[in-house]
Design an enzyme around this catalytic site. Structure first.
Site, mmCIF file in Angstrom:
data_model
loop_
_atom_site.group_PDB
_atom_site.id
_atom_site.type_symbol
_atom_site.label_atom_id
_atom_site.label_comp_id
_atom_site.label_asym_id
_atom_site.label_seq_id
_atom_site.Cartn_x
_atom_site.Cartn_y
_atom_site.Cartn_z
ATOM 1 N N HIS A 146 0.840 -1.184 0.000
ATOM 2 C CA HIS A 146 0.000 0.000 0.000
ATOM 3 C C HIS A 146 0.888 1.251 0.000
ATOM 4 C CE1 HIS A 146 0.560 -0.732 4.440
ATOM 5 N NE2 HIS A 146 0.961 0.521 4.324
HETATM 6 P P1 TYD Z 1 -1.918 -3.265 7.604
HETATM 7 O O1 TYD Z 1 -1.661 -1.805 7.535
HETATM 8 O O2 TYD Z 1 -2.670 -3.924 6.497
HETATM 9 O O3 TYD Z 1 -0.532 -4.038 7.787
HETATM 10 P P2 TYD Z 1 0.704 -3.945 6.792
HETATM 11 O O4 TYD Z 1 1.743 -3.158 7.522
HETATM 12 O O5 TYD Z 1 1.108 -5.326 6.450
HETATM 13 O O6 TYD Z 1 0.229 -3.196 5.593
HETATM 14 O O7 TYD Z 1 -2.645 -3.550 8.983
HETATM 15 C C1 TYD Z 1 -3.072 -4.854 9.344
HETATM 16 C C2 TYD Z 1 -4.246 -4.716 10.304
HETATM 17 O O8 TYD Z 1 -3.859 -4.020 11.478
HETATM 18 C C3 TYD Z 1 -5.393 -3.947 9.700
HETATM 19 O O9 TYD Z 1 -6.592 -4.574 10.133
HETATM 20 C C4 TYD Z 1 -5.316 -2.585 10.332
HETATM 21 C C5 TYD Z 1 -4.669 -2.868 11.663
HETATM 22 N N1 TYD Z 1 -3.816 -1.759 12.162
HETATM 23 C C6 TYD Z 1 -4.197 -1.048 13.286
HETATM 24 O O10 TYD Z 1 -5.257 -1.287 13.881
HETATM 25 N N2 TYD Z 1 -3.377 -0.055 13.744
HETATM 26 C C7 TYD Z 1 -2.217 0.253 13.127
HETATM 27 O O11 TYD Z 1 -1.491 1.178 13.578
HETATM 28 C C8 TYD Z 1 -1.833 -0.481 11.952
HETATM 29 C C9 TYD Z 1 -0.570 -0.181 11.219
HETATM 30 C C10 TYD Z 1 -2.673 -1.488 11.507
#
Ligand code: TYD
Length: 140
Positions: free
Chosen positions: A53
């Site tokens: 992303h």
């Molecule tokens: P995501 O941003 O998709 O992880 P990645 O770093 O692999 O892109 O986040 C995974 C899950 O965690 C999603 O359901 C959102 C949640 N999340 C939070 O609740 N707080 C946060 O600070 C972050 C980064 C993610």
């Protein structure tokens, strides 16, 4: 090759001590933004990809606290990969940079310091949409 305004490595000082090393990261001297949030990714199974992303307003510093992984970055007209395996180095990632984090070693811990609170609306999760939005930035 990405422009350094999009992403660059920051080298941290280490205070070496027979009792162990200490590294501090402080706004102004080493960190270009005030940290509003920190999170860490760990227990990553072999072959998993994190990220995939971009962020509209969020800036980040990504650090391999333990182990190693590779951060693949894309700004549409340029790409770069950064192999992180040293807690004395941080990868600054600016807004509107697509990132994927891959090749986590066993036991790797990825610390992310973020300039903003968590906001699902700040994410761009479609690579196609990201490339379209980047096109207008890249043409400036
Ligand atoms: P995501 O941003 O998709 O992880 P990645 O770093 O692999 O892109 O986040 C995974 C899950 O965690 C999603 O359901 C959102 C949640 N999340 C939070 O609740 N707080 C946060 O600070 C972050 C980064 C993610």
């Amino acid at each position: 090759m990405l422009k350094t305004s999009s992403a660059y490595i920051i080298n941290f000082e280490a205070i070496m001590d027979p009792r162990g090393d200490l590294t501090s990261i402080e706004y102004g001297s080493t960190l270009p933004f005030i940290v509003k949030r920190a999170y860490y990714i760990y227990n990553v199974p072999a072959g998993a990809t994190r990220g995939s992303h971009a962020h509209k307003n969020l800036r980040q510093l990504i650090i391999a606290m333990s182990g190693s992984f590779t951060v693949n970055l894309d700004v549409g007209d340029a790409q770069n990969s950064f192999f992180l395996n040293n807690p004395r180095k941080g990868l600054f990632v600016n807004t509107m940079v697509w990132r994927e984090i891959v090749d986590f070693s066993q036991g790797a811990v990825c610390l992310v310091l973020a300039s903003e609170n968590y906001d699902p609306d700040d994410y761009i999760r479609s690579h196609e949409l990201f490339l379209n939005q980047r096109k207008s930035i890249n043409s400036i």
